[in-house]
Scaffold this motif. Structure first.
Motif, PDB file in Angstrom:
ATOM      1  N   ASP A   2       0.943  -1.069   0.041  1.00 39.90           N
ATOM      2  CA  ASP A   2       0.151  -0.078  -0.026  1.00 39.90           C
ATOM      3  C   ASP A   2       0.878   1.239   0.031  1.00 39.90           C
ATOM      4  O   ASP A   2       1.672   1.295   0.907  1.00 39.90           O
ATOM      5  CB  ASP A   2      -1.110   0.025   1.326  1.00 39.90           C
ATOM      6  CG  ASP A   2      -1.690   1.153   1.318  1.00 39.90           C
ATOM      7  OD1 ASP A   2      -1.461   2.151   1.189  1.00 39.90           O
ATOM      8  OD2 ASP A   2      -3.077   0.719   1.478  1.00 39.90           O
ATOM      9  N   VAL A   3       0.915   1.874  -1.113  1.00 38.46           N
ATOM     10  CA  VAL A   3       1.553   3.138  -1.243  1.00 38.46           C
ATOM     11  C   VAL A   3       1.405   4.215  -0.062  1.00 38.46           C
ATOM     12  O   VAL A   3       2.381   4.950   0.263  1.00 38.46           O
ATOM     13  CB  VAL A   3       1.554   3.693  -2.518  1.00 38.46           C
ATOM     14  CG1 VAL A   3       2.076   3.071  -3.518  1.00 38.46           C
ATOM     15  CG2 VAL A   3       0.389   4.341  -2.901  1.00 38.46           C
ATOM     16  N   ASP A   4       0.345   4.426   0.408  1.00 38.54           N
ATOM     17  CA  ASP A   4      -0.181   5.269   1.388  1.00 38.54           C
ATOM     18  C   ASP A   4       0.487   4.884   2.926  1.00 38.54           C
ATOM     19  O   ASP A   4       0.776   5.891   3.751  1.00 38.54           O
ATOM     20  CB  ASP A   4      -1.450   5.571   1.457  1.00 38.54           C
ATOM     21  CG  ASP A   4      -2.127   6.285   0.282  1.00 38.54           C
ATOM     22  OD1 ASP A   4      -1.306   7.000  -0.337  1.00 38.54           O
ATOM     23  OD2 ASP A   4      -3.306   5.821   0.021  1.00 38.54           O
ATOM     24  N   THR A   5       0.306   3.715   3.328  1.00 39.21           N
ATOM     25  CA  THR A   5       0.698   3.118   4.658  1.00 39.21           C
ATOM     26  C   THR A   5       2.085   2.288   4.675  1.00 39.21           C
ATOM     27  O   THR A   5       2.570   2.192   5.945  1.00 39.21           O
ATOM     28  CB  THR A   5      -0.341   2.280   5.073  1.00 39.21           C
ATOM     29  OG1 THR A   5      -0.394   1.037   4.126  1.00 39.21           O
ATOM     30  CG2 THR A   5      -1.714   3.006   5.086  1.00 39.21           C
TER      31      THR A   5
END
Length: 61
Positions: A2-5
């Protein structure tokens, strides 16, 4: 990932006698949320991987 987390969403370990490209479907089967992109290296650059990714994207959207 997950690129956000930064959370790893799927993992598949293979031995040296397994074609890494054959693990595309088992990896994608672990994903339950819609995909924004799929990034891989040379082992993922196979016609079967593209078809599997397209199938998963259509299923999850």
């Amino acid at each position: 990932m997950d690129v956000d987390t930064g959370q790893i969403l799927a993992v598949e370990l293979t031995s040296s006698d397994v074609d890494n490209g054959s693990q595309g479907e088992p990896l994608l089967d672990q994903i339950t949320a819609p995909l924004a992109s799929f990034i891989g290296y040379r082992a993922s650059d196979q016609a079967g991987i593209y078809g599997t990714v397209a199938k998963v994207i259509l299923t999850l959207t």
